[in-house]
Scaffold this active site. Structure first.
Site, short mmCIF file in Angstrom:
data_model
loop_
_atom_site.label_atom_id
_atom_site.label_comp_id
_atom_site.label_asym_id
_atom_site.label_seq_id
_atom_site.Cartn_x
_atom_site.Cartn_y
_atom_site.Cartn_z
CE LYS A 69 -4.13 -1.96 2.15
NZ LYS A 69 -5.11 -1.87 3.23
CG ASP A 105 -8.36 0.15 3.63
OD1 ASP A 105 -9.04 -0.68 3.00
OD2 ASP A 105 -7.12 0.06 3.74
P1 NDP Z 1 0.56 -2.91 9.96
O1 NDP Z 1 1.59 -3.97 9.90
O2 NDP Z 1 0.73 -1.64 9.17
O3 NDP Z 1 0.37 -2.43 11.51
C1 NDP Z 1 0.32 -3.37 12.50
C2 NDP Z 1 -0.13 -2.71 13.82
O4 NDP Z 1 -0.45 -3.75 14.73
C3 NDP Z 1 0.93 -1.86 14.50
O5 NDP Z 1 0.29 -0.80 15.18
C4 NDP Z 1 1.56 -2.85 15.50
O6 NDP Z 1 2.12 -2.23 16.65
C5 NDP Z 1 0.34 -3.60 15.92
N1 NDP Z 1 0.58 -4.98 16.42
C6 NDP Z 1 1.03 -6.05 15.73
N2 NDP Z 1 1.05 -7.15 16.53
C7 NDP Z 1 0.61 -6.74 17.75
C8 NDP Z 1 0.39 -7.39 18.99
N3 NDP Z 1 0.64 -8.71 19.14
N4 NDP Z 1 -0.10 -6.68 20.03
C9 NDP Z 1 -0.36 -5.36 19.89
N5 NDP Z 1 -0.18 -4.67 18.74
C10 NDP Z 1 0.30 -5.36 17.68
O7 NDP Z 1 -0.82 -3.64 9.61
P2 NDP Z 1 -2.13 -2.99 8.99
O8 NDP Z 1 -2.38 -1.72 9.71
O9 NDP Z 1 -2.03 -2.98 7.50
O10 NDP Z 1 -3.27 -4.08 9.34
C11 NDP Z 1 -3.80 -4.22 10.65
C12 NDP Z 1 -5.03 -5.14 10.64
O11 NDP Z 1 -6.11 -4.58 9.92
C13 NDP Z 1 -4.77 -6.51 10.02
O12 NDP Z 1 -5.41 -7.47 10.85
C14 NDP Z 1 -5.47 -6.42 8.68
O13 NDP Z 1 -5.88 -7.69 8.24
C15 NDP Z 1 -6.66 -5.54 9.04
N6 NDP Z 1 -7.26 -4.86 7.86
C16 NDP Z 1 -8.55 -5.14 7.53
C17 NDP Z 1 -9.19 -4.51 6.47
C18 NDP Z 1 -10.60 -4.86 6.14
O14 NDP Z 1 -11.09 -4.45 5.06
N7 NDP Z 1 -11.33 -5.58 6.97
C19 NDP Z 1 -8.49 -3.51 5.65
C20 NDP Z 1 -7.13 -3.24 6.11
C21 NDP Z 1 -6.55 -3.91 7.16
P3 NDP Z 1 3.64 -1.66 16.64
O15 NDP Z 1 3.57 -0.32 16.00
O16 NDP Z 1 4.00 -1.59 18.09
O17 NDP Z 1 4.46 -2.67 15.88
#
Ligand code: NDP
Length: 270
Positions: A69, A105
């Site tokens: 993205k 989104d």
């Molecule tokens: P990114 O990799 O960009 O961001 C991940 C985020 O999750 C960060 O804030 C990270 O924190 C946090 N994180 C990861 N693992 C953990 C954990 N175990 N505990 C707490 N925080 C955690 O991912 P995206 O933002 O692209 O996607 C996030 C979610 O949204 C996914 O599940 C994706 O499938 C979903 N999604 C769904 C959509 C839909 O249409 N339904 C559309 C887009 C996304 P840190 O900064 O500390 O690493």
């Protein structure tokens, strides 16, 4: 004059799991659009080349998912204001000279919350968990709905503060431990559910009347939704958001709004 069926595709890595072809095929049938929609597994180092090749072979537009993205944002020659605000592009529109980047989104999430789940966001206290691409994409559209407060809690606290600054301090950033009072809406935009993990959210954010919304979707409740349910919150997963963001992209490409409800119902039943 063009005689070819219009081609669209979703680019990602991995991509085989994507439900987008099913969703767009259903929209195209429903609205009698002459188009096909495929999945394309772009090489991790070859996203721009894969897009260029697709354009050369008649592609009219594309969806973009993990991990491309931000690359799609950089590749676009023009961007919509909501893509600029999100810092990421999930929808590309090709015409002769231009590669227009959009982000649907946030519109998808808001449509699911307000139209499908009947939530009024104005005046509500909202907690958004996570500060990655998905969180960033939904902040602008959530703010447009005039919530009373929007707090972003993230594991890496500095990223939550950076996001808050990016949005001109209309939102507040904090760590998970600082979010410990009840909210009307708690949105899980972390990737924790993808790994079957629970984000370290305090149960005190839930009460009866809270809606807990997980952007991830699946057959079983995620650990986040299970915790919320144990604390009397209502729960919803992100399947509706997935279909609504697709409908918004479909509208951008074709100028027609599909009816999302039967598509959500058939995916839910499958
Ligand atoms: P990114 O990799 O960009 O961001 C991940 C985020 O999750 C960060 O804030 C990270 O924190 C946090 N994180 C990861 N693992 C953990 C954990 N175990 N505990 C707490 N925080 C955690 O991912 P995206 O933002 O692209 O996607 C996030 C979610 O949204 C996914 O599940 C994706 O499938 C979903 N999604 C769904 C959509 C839909 O249409 N339904 C559309 C887009 C996304 P840190 O900064 O500390 O690493």
């Amino acid at each position: 004059m063009r005689f070819m069926t219009d081609r669209y595709a979703v680019f990602g890595h991995p991509i085989a799991h994507s439900k987008s072809p099913l969703i767009h095929a259903a929209f195209a049938r429903q609205t009698s659009q002459d188009m096909i929609y495929e999945t394309i597994l772009a090489p991790l180092e070859g996203f721009a080349d894969a897009i260029a090749q697709f354009r050369r072979h008649g592609g009219r537009g594309a969806n973009v998912t993990v991990p491309f993205k931000e690359q799609a944002f950089a590749l676009a020659t023009q961007r919509t204001p909501r893509a600029e605000l999100a810092g990421a592009v999930n929808t590309l529109i090709f015409d002769d000279a231009r590669l227009l980047g959009d982000n649907t989104d946030g519109a998808g999430l808001v449509a699911d919350l307000t139209r499908n789940l009947g939530i009024v966001l104005a005046g509500k206290h909202i907690l958004l968990l996570g500060a990655g691409g998905a969180a960033r994409g939904v902040i602008g559209p959530l703010l447009d709905c005039s919530p009373a407060t929007l707090i972003i809690a993230n594991r890496t606290v500095g990223k939550a503060h950076d996001l808050a600054r990016h949005f001109g301090n209309q939102v507040e950033g904090c760590g998970f431990d600082q979010a410990n009072t009840p909210f009307d809406l708690v949105i899980n935009a972390t990737a924790a559910s993808l790994e079957g993990e629970l984000p370290p959210v305090s149960p005190q954010v839930f009460r009866s009347g809270t809606l807990a919304y997980d952007m991830m979707y699946g057959k079983a409740l995620s650990p986040f939704l299970s915790l919320a349910q144990q604390h009397r919150a209502s729960v919803a997963d992100g399947l509706g958001m997935l279909v609504e963001q697709a409908a918004e992209a479909f509208f951008v490409w074709r100028g027609v709004r599909p009816d999302t409800r039967p598509v959500i119902e058939s995916l839910r039943a499958a």
